[in-house]
Design an enzyme around this catalytic site. Sequence first.
Site, short mmCIF file in Angstrom:
data_model
loop_
_atom_site.label_atom_id
_atom_site.label_comp_id
_atom_site.label_asym_id
_atom_site.label_seq_id
_atom_site.Cartn_x
_atom_site.Cartn_y
_atom_site.Cartn_z
N LYS A 80 0.84 -1.20 0.00
CA LYS A 80 0.00 0.00 0.00
C LYS A 80 0.88 1.25 0.00
CE LYS A 80 -3.80 -2.46 2.18
NZ LYS A 80 -4.48 -2.87 3.41
N GLN A 90 -4.81 -1.30 9.62
CA GLN A 90 -4.73 -2.65 9.05
C GLN A 90 -5.34 -3.68 10.00
OE1 GLN A 90 -3.43 -3.40 5.86
NE2 GLN A 90 -4.30 -5.41 6.29
N ASP A 118 -11.08 2.53 3.82
CA ASP A 118 -11.47 1.12 3.74
C ASP A 118 -12.98 0.99 3.51
OD1 ASP A 118 -9.59 -0.88 3.76
OD2 ASP A 118 -9.33 -0.87 5.95
#
Length: 283
Positions: A54, A98, A121
């Site tokens: 990422k 995460q 997200d």
Amino acid sequence: MSAHIIDGKAIAAAIRQEVAEGVARLQAAHGVVPGLTVVLVGEDPASQVYVRNKEKAATTIGMNSQVIRLPASTSQEDLLALIAKLNADPTVHGILVQLPLPDHINEEAIVLAVDPHKDVDGFHPINVGRLHTGQSGLIPCTPAGILVLLDRAGIQLKGKNAVVVGRSNIVGKPAAMLLLSRHATVTICHSRTADLAAEVRRGDVVVAAVGKARLIKGDWIKPGATVIDVGTNRVDDKLVGDVDFESASQVASYITPVPGGVGPMTIAMLMKNALTAAEAAVQ
Ligand code: NDP
């Protein structure tokens, strides 16, 4: 018959290129560089790889990318304090914590703490609700990527039977909502579905998001269907999908490979979400 392969790698590269152009435009017009902050708690090896990827993707397309690595012993209170700080930081447009988090941290509390405007997200209930009520918001990256794959392959969804296998909050449910928003007739299957093969056979579009290697067989696929395989399962050190590619690709007209299908789209769509969040912040 052999199916046309939907090349997720190429489509993801095209998306990243488009996002890079958007980043340059935003900087030229507003002097703003999108900032993406990824928070990684603990040392989960898979998470470390995802986070590195990422970071690399964000830097390559010209974003400000920051990874905050915290020890597994970090308290929930300290993590919440960090999120509050990032929420208040105008140079941070996207925040991604995460998952999974260590057991002593309540994931729901963390997801709720992220400012929905920065929730790249798309997991915050506000963004989930926006997706379900047809309002614009940040959409979870993997399902958003699935829709882009279908669009770029030229698959028409209106009036088609779409069968989604899997009902997780991060893939199955949002994928079903996106297909519904495009006027497909959507069936969502799960572990208690009575006759999975019969349901899948009705699908003009099948999205497999189960996590069971080669569960979906070629003779379950309606001839000419489009098959999107989200599954990533390790078998004998090889990555395989939830669909038995060999047999399904003989029956389908379009199919995504694993690897090289949905996988590359997830990070590309994360970049797109970070750009969207930054664009919204300058409005
Ligand atoms: P989850 O484990 O959260 O959900 C799996 C779903 O599959 C559940 O809804 C479950 O049903 C259903 N299921 C399990 N077994 C069966 C069965 N035998 N028949 C029918 N349905 C079944 O997984 P995720 O949604 O997080 O991920 C799914 C797959 O996609 C995994 O392989 C994952 O690695 C992959 N993935 C890939 C990504 C990418 O970027 N390529 C991103 C995210 C995930 P129930 O609800 O009843 O338990």
